[in-house]
Design a protein around this motif. Structure first.
Motif, PDB file in Angstrom:
ATOM      1  N   UNK A 102       0.827  -1.208   0.000  1.00 24.11           N
ATOM      2  CA  UNK A 102       0.000   0.000   0.000  1.00 24.11           C
ATOM      3  C   UNK A 102       0.866   1.266   0.000  1.00 24.11           C
ATOM      4  N   UNK A 103       1.962   1.230   0.749  1.00 23.42           N
ATOM      5  CA  UNK A 103       2.769   2.449   0.849  1.00 23.42           C
ATOM      6  C   UNK A 103       3.546   2.725  -0.434  1.00 23.42           C
ATOM      7  N   UNK A 104       3.714   1.690  -1.277  1.00 20.61           N
ATOM      8  CA  UNK A 104       4.430   1.881  -2.533  1.00 20.61           C
ATOM      9  C   UNK A 104       3.499   2.156  -3.710  1.00 20.61           C
ATOM     10  N   UNK A 105       2.213   2.059  -3.475  1.00 15.67           N
ATOM     11  CA  UNK A 105       1.255   2.168  -4.573  1.00 15.67           C
ATOM     12  C   UNK A 105       0.904   3.629  -4.827  1.00 15.67           C
ATOM     13  N   UNK A 106       1.140   4.054  -6.046  1.00 16.35           N
ATOM     14  CA  UNK A 106       0.777   5.404  -6.455  1.00 16.35           C
ATOM     15  C   UNK A 106      -0.440   5.325  -7.373  1.00 16.35           C
ATOM     16  N   UNK A 107      -1.504   5.990  -6.983  1.00 20.48           N
ATOM     17  CA  UNK A 107      -2.733   5.928  -7.766  1.00 20.48           C
ATOM     18  C   UNK A 107      -2.533   6.586  -9.125  1.00 20.48           C
ATOM     19  N   UNK A 108      -3.070   5.921 -10.138  1.00 18.65           N
ATOM     20  CA  UNK A 108      -2.956   6.425 -11.505  1.00 18.65           C
ATOM     21  C   UNK A 108      -4.308   6.952 -11.946  1.00 18.65           C
ATOM     22  N   UNK A 109      -4.287   7.976 -12.749  1.00 22.63           N
ATOM     23  CA  UNK A 109      -5.531   8.572 -13.190  1.00 22.63           C
ATOM     24  C   UNK A 109      -5.972   9.668 -12.227  1.00 22.63           C
ATOM     25  N   UNK A 110      -7.002  10.354 -12.625  1.00 18.20           N
ATOM     26  CA  UNK A 110      -7.507  11.463 -11.825  1.00 18.20           C
ATOM     27  C   UNK A 110      -8.191  10.956 -10.568  1.00 18.20           C
ATOM     28  N   UNK A 111      -7.979  11.652  -9.439  1.00 18.75           N
ATOM     29  CA  UNK A 111      -8.625  11.273  -8.190  1.00 18.75           C
ATOM     30  C   UNK A 111      -9.549  12.400  -7.742  1.00 18.75           C
ATOM     31  N   UNK A 112     -10.508  12.031  -6.890  1.00 19.97           N
ATOM     32  CA  UNK A 112     -11.555  12.978  -6.502  1.00 19.97           C
ATOM     33  C   UNK A 112     -11.686  13.014  -4.988  1.00 19.97           C
ATOM     34  N   UNK A 113     -12.154  14.127  -4.477  1.00 20.39           N
ATOM     35  CA  UNK A 113     -12.296  14.302  -3.029  1.00 20.39           C
ATOM     36  C   UNK A 113     -13.755  14.167  -2.602  1.00 20.39           C
ATOM     37  N   UNK A 114     -14.390  13.079  -3.011  1.00 20.56           N
ATOM     38  CA  UNK A 114     -15.778  12.820  -2.635  1.00 20.56           C
ATOM     39  C   UNK A 114     -15.834  12.348  -1.189  1.00 20.56           C
ATOM     40  N   UNK A 230      -6.250  -5.287 -10.510  1.00 20.06           N
ATOM     41  CA  UNK A 230      -5.046  -5.356 -11.338  1.00 20.06           C
ATOM     42  C   UNK A 230      -5.004  -4.202 -12.337  1.00 20.06           C
ATOM     43  N   UNK A 231      -6.161  -3.934 -12.952  1.00 20.54           N
ATOM     44  CA  UNK A 231      -6.233  -2.848 -13.926  1.00 20.54           C
ATOM     45  C   UNK A 231      -5.905  -1.517 -13.259  1.00 20.54           C
ATOM     46  N   UNK A 232      -6.486  -1.288 -12.073  1.00 26.24           N
ATOM     47  CA  UNK A 232      -6.206  -0.031 -11.353  1.00 26.24           C
ATOM     48  C   UNK A 232      -4.728   0.086 -10.986  1.00 26.24           C
ATOM     49  N   UNK A 233      -4.107  -1.043 -10.663  1.00 26.80           N
ATOM     50  CA  UNK A 233      -2.714  -1.017 -10.196  1.00 26.80           C
ATOM     51  C   UNK A 233      -1.746  -0.753 -11.342  1.00 26.80           C
TER      52      UNK A 233
END
Length: 500
Positions: A102-114, A230-233
């Motif tokens: 988890x600490x090494x995972x960088x989210x890809x794509x746009x993120x939202x503050x919902x 997997x796709x998100x990662x």
């Protein structure tokens, strides 16, 4: 069914077999024949038959239905800005795994503050559309056939799924509206398929064929949850919607090409199979071409299915939409682990659903149990069993292995219910099976609308104790539904469904 055997079931069970009177059915139900008419043709094996091909097509159709429904649950984890998602501040919080990435995972794509409220509404929005088309879908499928209705319902949902990433870029409210419209399309799918099985499934093969076709829903969950992770990662969350949406469009082309509403309209079915199916269903369908709404709404066996379906779906939809959230917030699994472990319960549910369907048909064919007894036994196992293990999961704290094990057993036992109350519509009123499923699914959609919202509201501090309350509510409803169906459920065609 034994080849060449007389498929009529009459009289009392053979000597030594259990009549299961303790389940509450009236004595005359043991004398009620499962089939109202006697086929003039010998049984035709389901292997490689047109009805088996229909079941396989339907299996992949419901794979698509649930893949499109649940992929948002995992994608949502990757769509949110971590800075705006409160983490466990309680002493009950589970520590991160030593092997977690988890600490090494960088989210890809746009993120939202919902916030949590918006998340709850996004996850439940689908069901606000889904509930609207249940009864109309069942009625239209009964009158005009389910093939086109089911096909266009899935096609529309698949196309709308492709539009989810641009909708999210506009606003959370656009995603909510899109999900509502997707629900409208998927709302017709189960009633349409039930209406088709009323014309295609010989009564002594119902558990097997229906369980096989609807098991695609569980398999869709099994595949889409880990694959979405997997796709998100490795890519980004938007590809979750693009890939599954495209697969749905491809399936629709096969469905329109190969499926038929009835055996009579199928282009390649053998004469022997067509005659066998038609003769096995003789006397099961109404002569008059209208719906006896008054008798239908006053039918206690129908209300038994409604109550059981509502209660079961409370647990099912709560876990379906929020299990990935529980895996992340409480058990601290990363995005890859989350997808795989969230899918594990549905893998075993899928396996159980198919196997117990075969056993259910065997018990009825051999006259060891009445249809009513089998439906009630399977409902008890498929609802009270999950309730027990769901509550237990709330008391094992941060023991990751046992937590996943209990949640898996809970969902796996739920697979029994498919051969219980879930196909009981076909037993009590084959002519109106699509309408009946539309009615029961309308009530059973309410948990999908309010369950995630209530669960999100109850778990505002993201603690194990708060999730335990969510599990308690689901378990209590499961037990109530099982008891109600056991008392009032029936396994024979009701008089209002054939004589009016």
């Amino acid at each position: 069914m034994e080849t060449g055997a007389d498929v009529r079931v009459t009289g009392r069970p053979r000597s030594g077999s259990c009549k299961m009177e303790r389940f509450g059915e009236e004595e005359e139900e043991d004398r009620q024949p499962l089939l109202s008419g006697e086929p003039r043709t010998k049984a035709v094996s389901a292997c490689c038959s047109s009805r088996f091909v229909l079941a396989i097509l339907a299996f992949w159709g419901f794979f698509v239905v649930y893949a499109l429904r649940v992929n948002l649950s995992v994608a949502m984890v990757a769509m949110l800005d971590n800075a705006t998602v409160p983490k466990n501040g309680s002493v009950e919080a589970c520590p991160p795994h030593s092997n977690s990435t988890q600490h090494n995972y960088m989210k890809k794509g746009k993120v939202y503050n919902w916030d949590s409220d918006i998340q709850g509404w996004i996850l439940s929005a689908f069901f606000f559309g889904y509930i609207v088309t249940q009864i109309p879908g069942g009625y239209l499928a009964g009158r005009f056939g389910g093939k086109l209705l089911l096909g266009f319902g899935i096609l529309g949902t698949s196309c709308l799924t492709l539009l989810t990433p641009p909708a999210a870029s506009l606003s959370a409210y656009c995603v909510i509206v899109l999900r509502v419209i997707e629900g409208l399309g998927e709302g017709v799918t189960f009633p349409a398929m039930h209406a088709m099985w009323a014309k295609w499934a010989p009564p002594l093969e119902r558990s097997t064929l229906v369980s096989l076709s609807y098991a695609g829903a569980q398999f869709g969950t099994v595949v889409s949850l880990p694959l979405s992770g997997i796709i998100c990662y490795y890519l980004d969350w938007s590809y979750v919607f693009y890939i599954f949406g495209a697969f749905g469009v491809a399936w629709c082309l096969l469905w329109f090409l190969l499926a038929s509403d009835t055996p009579e309209t199928h282009k390649t079915i053998s004469t022997a199979e067509r005659d066998y199916i038609i003769s096995s269903l003789r006397g099961q369908h109404a002569v008059m071409n209208y719906v006896p709404w008054g008798s239908l709404w006053k039918s206690l066996p129908l209300w038994a299915i409604i109550v059981a379906h509502f209660c079961y779906n409370w647990t099912f939809y709560t876990l379906l939409t929020l299990l990935p959230t529980y895996m992340e917030e409480i058990l601290q699994f990363d995005i890859q682990e989350n997808g795989f472990l969230s899918a594990l319960p549905y893998l075993f549910c899928w396996m159980v659903m198919i196997s117990v369907g075969l056993i259910a048909d065997y018990l009825i064919k051999k006259r060891h149990f009445t249809t009513s007894a089998v439906r009630k036994m399977y409902t008890i196992i498929g609802m009270i069993g999950p309730a027990i293990f769901l509550v237990a999961a709330g008391y094992i704290g941060c023991n990751y292995i046992v937590a996943v094990l209990f949640l898996t057993i809970s969902s796996a036992l739920g697979g029994f219910s498919m051969s219980g109350f879930n196909i009981n519509h076909l037993d009590i009123a084959p002519s109106y099976a699509g309408i009946l499923l539309g009615i029961t699914n309308t009530f059973a959609t309410i948990p999908g609308m309010v369950g995630p919202v209530i669960a999100k509201a109850l778990t505002f501090d993201h603690t194990i104790a708060q999730w335990r309350t969510v599990f308690y509510i689901a378990a209590a409803l499961d037990i109530f539904g099982a008891v109600f169906f056991t008392i009032f459920g029936k396994g024979v065609v009701q008089s209002w469904a054939v004589n009016h």
